[in-house]
Structure formats: C-alpha cells, structure tokens
Write a protein that holds these residues in place. Structure first.
Motif, PDB file in Angstrom:
ATOM      1  N   ALA A 107       0.834  -1.206   0.000  1.00 34.80           N
ATOM      2  CA  ALA A 107       0.000   0.000   0.000  1.00 34.80           C
ATOM      3  C   ALA A 107       0.865   1.251   0.000  1.00 34.80           C
ATOM      4  O   ALA A 107       1.946   1.283   0.592  1.00 34.80           O
ATOM      5  CB  ALA A 107      -0.922  -0.004   1.209  1.00 34.80           C
ATOM      6  N   LYS A 108       0.375   2.295  -0.657  1.00 35.91           N
ATOM      7  CA  LYS A 108       1.132   3.529  -0.825  1.00 35.91           C
ATOM      8  C   LYS A 108       0.652   4.669   0.072  1.00 35.91           C
ATOM      9  O   LYS A 108       0.833   5.826  -0.242  1.00 35.91           O
ATOM     10  CB  LYS A 108       1.069   3.977  -2.286  1.00 35.91           C
ATOM     11  N   GLY A 109       0.038   4.338   1.164  1.00 36.45           N
ATOM     12  CA  GLY A 109      -0.411   5.380   2.070  1.00 36.45           C
ATOM     13  C   GLY A 109      -1.755   5.052   2.687  1.00 36.45           C
ATOM     14  O   GLY A 109      -2.377   4.025   2.380  1.00 36.45           O
ATOM     15  N   LEU A 110      -2.221   5.937   3.561  1.00 36.79           N
ATOM     16  CA  LEU A 110      -3.444   5.680   4.316  1.00 36.79           C
ATOM     17  C   LEU A 110      -4.671   5.549   3.428  1.00 36.79           C
ATOM     18  O   LEU A 110      -5.526   4.690   3.650  1.00 36.79           O
ATOM     19  CB  LEU A 110      -3.660   6.795   5.333  1.00 36.79           C
ATOM     20  N   SER A 111      -4.788   6.400   2.444  1.00 38.44           N
ATOM     21  CA  SER A 111      -5.941   6.345   1.564  1.00 38.44           C
ATOM     22  C   SER A 111      -6.004   5.020   0.826  1.00 38.44           C
ATOM     23  O   SER A 111      -7.076   4.414   0.694  1.00 38.44           O
ATOM     24  CB  SER A 111      -5.908   7.503   0.563  1.00 38.44           C
ATOM     25  N   ASP A 112      -4.848   4.564   0.365  1.00 33.66           N
ATOM     26  CA  ASP A 112      -4.747   3.274  -0.328  1.00 33.66           C
ATOM     27  C   ASP A 112      -5.166   2.140   0.592  1.00 33.66           C
ATOM     28  O   ASP A 112      -5.945   1.252   0.223  1.00 33.66           O
ATOM     29  CB  ASP A 112      -3.310   3.092  -0.810  1.00 33.66           C
ATOM     30  N   LEU A 113      -4.658   2.162   1.833  1.00 32.95           N
ATOM     31  CA  LEU A 113      -5.001   1.120   2.801  1.00 32.95           C
ATOM     32  C   LEU A 113      -6.486   1.125   3.142  1.00 32.95           C
ATOM     33  O   LEU A 113      -7.130   0.077   3.190  1.00 32.95           O
ATOM     34  CB  LEU A 113      -4.192   1.310   4.085  1.00 32.95           C
ATOM     35  N   ARG A 114      -7.027   2.313   3.378  1.00 37.54           N
ATOM     36  CA  ARG A 114      -8.442   2.405   3.747  1.00 37.54           C
ATOM     37  C   ARG A 114      -9.337   1.862   2.628  1.00 37.54           C
ATOM     38  O   ARG A 114     -10.277   1.097   2.876  1.00 37.54           O
ATOM     39  CB  ARG A 114      -8.809   3.863   4.055  1.00 37.54           C
ATOM     40  N   THR A 115      -9.027   2.234   1.408  1.00 37.84           N
ATOM     41  CA  THR A 115      -9.807   1.755   0.275  1.00 37.84           C
ATOM     42  C   THR A 115      -9.715   0.248   0.139  1.00 37.84           C
ATOM     43  O   THR A 115     -10.720  -0.442  -0.069  1.00 37.84           O
ATOM     44  CB  THR A 115      -9.319   2.423  -1.028  1.00 37.84           C
ATOM     45  N   LEU A 116      -8.500  -0.279   0.268  1.00 36.06           N
ATOM     46  CA  LEU A 116      -8.289  -1.724   0.171  1.00 36.06           C
ATOM     47  C   LEU A 116      -9.137  -2.472   1.191  1.00 36.06           C
ATOM     48  O   LEU A 116      -9.878  -3.407   0.849  1.00 36.06           O
ATOM     49  CB  LEU A 116      -6.808  -2.042   0.388  1.00 36.06           C
ATOM     50  N   TYR A 117      -9.042  -2.065   2.450  1.00 37.66           N
ATOM     51  CA  TYR A 117      -9.741  -2.814   3.495  1.00 37.66           C
ATOM     52  C   TYR A 117     -11.249  -2.605   3.446  1.00 37.66           C
ATOM     53  O   TYR A 117     -12.012  -3.525   3.790  1.00 37.66           O
ATOM     54  CB  TYR A 117      -9.164  -2.467   4.867  1.00 37.66           C
ATOM     55  N   ASP A 118     -11.686  -1.445   3.007  1.00 41.15           N
ATOM     56  CA  ASP A 118     -13.126  -1.260   2.803  1.00 41.15           C
ATOM     57  C   ASP A 118     -13.642  -2.235   1.742  1.00 41.15           C
ATOM     58  O   ASP A 118     -14.722  -2.825   1.888  1.00 41.15           O
ATOM     59  CB  ASP A 118     -13.427   0.176   2.369  1.00 41.15           C
ATOM     60  N   GLU A 119     -12.874  -2.409   0.677  1.00 40.55           N
ATOM     61  CA  GLU A 119     -13.273  -3.321  -0.400  1.00 40.55           C
ATOM     62  C   GLU A 119     -13.178  -4.778   0.037  1.00 40.55           C
ATOM     63  O   GLU A 119     -13.976  -5.618  -0.394  1.00 40.55           O
ATOM     64  CB  GLU A 119     -12.389  -3.091  -1.625  1.00 40.55           C
ATOM     65  N   TRP A 120     -12.216  -5.078   0.875  1.00 42.56           N
ATOM     66  CA  TRP A 120     -11.954  -6.466   1.267  1.00 42.56           C
ATOM     67  C   TRP A 120     -12.849  -6.931   2.412  1.00 42.56           C
ATOM     68  O   TRP A 120     -13.028  -8.125   2.646  1.00 42.56           O
ATOM     69  CB  TRP A 120     -10.493  -6.591   1.675  1.00 42.56           C
ATOM     70  N   ALA A 121     -13.446  -6.010   3.125  1.00 44.36           N
ATOM     71  CA  ALA A 121     -14.118  -6.324   4.387  1.00 44.36           C
ATOM     72  C   ALA A 121     -15.104  -7.485   4.285  1.00 44.36           C
ATOM     73  O   ALA A 121     -15.152  -8.352   5.156  1.00 44.36           O
ATOM     74  CB  ALA A 121     -14.819  -5.077   4.917  1.00 44.36           C
ATOM     75  N   SER A 122     -15.896  -7.519   3.237  1.00 43.90           N
ATOM     76  CA  SER A 122     -16.970  -8.515   3.153  1.00 43.90           C
ATOM     77  C   SER A 122     -16.455  -9.944   3.016  1.00 43.90           C
ATOM     78  O   SER A 122     -17.140 -10.889   3.411  1.00 43.90           O
ATOM     79  CB  SER A 122     -17.912  -8.186   1.995  1.00 43.90           C
ATOM     80  N   SER A 123     -15.265 -10.118   2.461  1.00 44.58           N
ATOM     81  CA  SER A 123     -14.745 -11.481   2.263  1.00 44.58           C
ATOM     82  C   SER A 123     -13.495 -11.778   3.091  1.00 44.58           C
ATOM     83  O   SER A 123     -12.952 -12.872   3.023  1.00 44.58           O
ATOM     84  CB  SER A 123     -14.413 -11.711   0.782  1.00 44.58           C
ATOM     85  N   TYR A 124     -13.057 -10.812   3.886  1.00 44.37           N
ATOM     86  CA  TYR A 124     -11.801 -10.937   4.640  1.00 44.37           C
ATOM     87  C   TYR A 124     -11.777 -12.186   5.515  1.00 44.37           C
ATOM     88  O   TYR A 124     -10.836 -12.986   5.458  1.00 44.37           O
ATOM     89  CB  TYR A 124     -11.614  -9.687   5.490  1.00 44.37           C
ATOM     90  N   ASN A 125     -12.789 -12.372   6.325  1.00 43.93           N
ATOM     91  CA  ASN A 125     -12.804 -13.517   7.239  1.00 43.93           C
ATOM     92  C   ASN A 125     -12.778 -14.839   6.488  1.00 43.93           C
ATOM     93  O   ASN A 125     -12.048 -15.769   6.851  1.00 43.93           O
ATOM     94  CB  ASN A 125     -14.034 -13.466   8.141  1.00 43.93           C
ATOM     95  N   THR A 126     -13.571 -14.924   5.444  1.00 48.82           N
ATOM     96  CA  THR A 126     -13.616 -16.152   4.648  1.00 48.82           C
ATOM     97  C   THR A 126     -12.285 -16.415   3.963  1.00 48.82           C
ATOM     98  O   THR A 126     -11.785 -17.547   3.958  1.00 48.82           O
ATOM     99  CB  THR A 126     -14.731 -16.062   3.587  1.00 48.82           C
ATOM    100  N   ASP A 127     -11.702 -15.376   3.380  1.00 46.03           N
ATOM    101  CA  ASP A 127     -10.419 -15.539   2.690  1.00 46.03           C
ATOM    102  C   ASP A 127      -9.326 -16.050   3.615  1.00 46.03           C
ATOM    103  O   ASP A 127      -8.561 -16.953   3.259  1.00 46.03           O
ATOM    104  CB  ASP A 127      -9.972 -14.208   2.078  1.00 46.03           C
ATOM    105  N   LEU A 128      -9.244 -15.472   4.811  1.00 42.56           N
ATOM    106  CA  LEU A 128      -8.139 -15.814   5.702  1.00 42.56           C
ATOM    107  C   LEU A 128      -8.394 -17.059   6.536  1.00 42.56           C
ATOM    108  O   LEU A 128      -7.471 -17.580   7.165  1.00 42.56           O
ATOM    109  CB  LEU A 128      -7.807 -14.632   6.610  1.00 42.56           C
ATOM    110  N   SER A 129      -9.615 -17.552   6.529  1.00 45.83           N
ATOM    111  CA  SER A 129      -9.897 -18.794   7.261  1.00 45.83           C
ATOM    112  C   SER A 129      -9.677 -20.038   6.415  1.00 45.83           C
ATOM    113  O   SER A 129      -9.699 -21.158   6.937  1.00 45.83           O
ATOM    114  CB  SER A 129     -11.338 -18.783   7.784  1.00 45.83           C
TER     115      SER A 129
END
Length: 215
Positions: free
Chosen positions: A17-39
């Motif tokens: 990630a290239k900064g806070l905005s990049d990170l925030r956007t990434l995790y907002d997009e990933w949130a719905s599948s994050y738990n499933t992906d990492l489990s």
C-alpha cells in the motif's frame, strides 16, 4: 485456484500500500470477504485466536470480564470475538477502515468502535485500559513501531500489551529496537517475543510480543 489467486492479490495489495488512503480503500473493499479468505486452509489465520489465548494466559486468575481492553487495528473483529468467547465483555476497537468496523460491529463483541489512524496519537486517556491488543496491524506498509509508545501510554501500570509483529520486519523496520528502548527506559517489561504461527496455512510466522507496563 481462482480464489487463491484473489486472496494473494488482496495480501499483496495490503503489503504494498502507498499510504493511508490506499489502505483504507483496500480494506473497505476487502471487508466482506476478509474472514472467509483468511480462514481457508491455505491461509489459516490463527493469530487472533492465539492472541486471545495469550491474553487470558497472562492475566492468570483475573477474569476477562473484569478488564477493559483496547483492540487496536481490530479489523473485522476476529480478536474481539475470540476474547468475547473467553469471557471478555468490555472491549473497544479502533481501525482505519469503516468497512472493516461495520463487519466487527456484527460480532457484538465490542462496546465501542471508532475509525482511527494509528499513525497519529490515540484520542484515549492515559491509563485507560488494562490490556491493549494489536494483531495483524504491525506488518508491511501499515503502522510503524512508534505506535507502541502510544499503547504504553493508554495502558494502566501492571497492564498488558499483546501484539503480533511479522518475523521478517521484526528487526528491519525497528520493532525490536523500539521495544528494547521502552525496556531500557523502564516503561515496560518484555515478557515474551517468541516466533510462532500467524497465517499457518501459508507458512507465515510472527512474533507474539507480550509487554507488561511497569511505569
């Protein structure tokens, strides 16, 4: 195979990630599948469960329902949910991503959830918490080791900080150095920094850092 590729893409984006905005956007997009992906078995993200067990172990005879906990970088609430299963009832969570916080809210494990940039001073009082956890956030392109001083500030004397730091950045990014300085300044006791499973299925390990606040 497509699912594995997608998950690796998320992680690669997170680690570059290239900064806070990049990170925030990434995790907002990933949130719905994050738990499933990492489990999934090829990731097996065990760090949240291990961290909660670590908190319970070091608190020894102190019931978890009698302590106030800050889960810093709480994400989707995996750590809070694990702590709640062990009896914790007073947990606050902070995270950069509103999308992740929306998922964490559904766990019902947290009393308070706030969007927070951990690269800035916390808007929390001194000595506000008995325990601070920070799992999965002290990693590539995320929050640097300076945040540890803030964790010490908001933790009560004789309280605990439990955090994961990826093995491959433990020394190179300065986490070890910062912790050694906190020990030298008699602010904390380094109880443990053992390397162990993090994303077990992917063979990724991390230090489980346990600090006792003494000042």
């Amino acid at each position: 195979m497509a699912a594995v590729t997608t998950n690796i893409e998320w992680l690669n984006r997170a680690y570059s990630a290239k900064g806070l905005s990049d990170l925030r956007t990434l995790y907002d997009e990933w949130a719905s599948s994050y738990n499933t992906d990492l489990s999934r078995s090829d990731q097996d993200y065990v760090a949240p469960t291990l961290a909660a067990a670590t908190v319970a172990r070091y608190l020894e005879s102190t019931p978890l329902n009698s302590v106030k906990i800050l889960d810093a970088g709480c994400g989707t609430g995996l750590v809070g949910a694990s702590l709640a299963k062990l009896g914790a009832t007073d947990i606050d969570g902070v995270d950069l991503s509103p999308g992740m916080l929306d998922v964490a809210r559904k766990t019902k494990a947290y009393k308070d959830l706030d969007p927070v940039d951990l690269s800035k001073p916390l808007t929390k009082d001194n000595d506000a918490y008995d325990v601070v956890t920070c799992i999965g956030t002290l990693t590539h392109a995320h929050v640097g080791p300076g945040v540890l001083s803030e964790f010490v500030r908001v933790t009560k004397k004789d309280g605990w900080i439990v955090a994961t730091v990826l093995d491959d950045i433990w020394e190179s990014v300065g986490y070890r150095e910062v912790i050694e300085k906190l020990v030298e300044d008699k602010k904390v006791e380094l109880v443990s920094a053992d390397s162990g499973d993090y994303r077990r299925g992917a063979g990724v390990s991390a230090r489980m850092v346990v600090l006792k606040v003494i000042a």
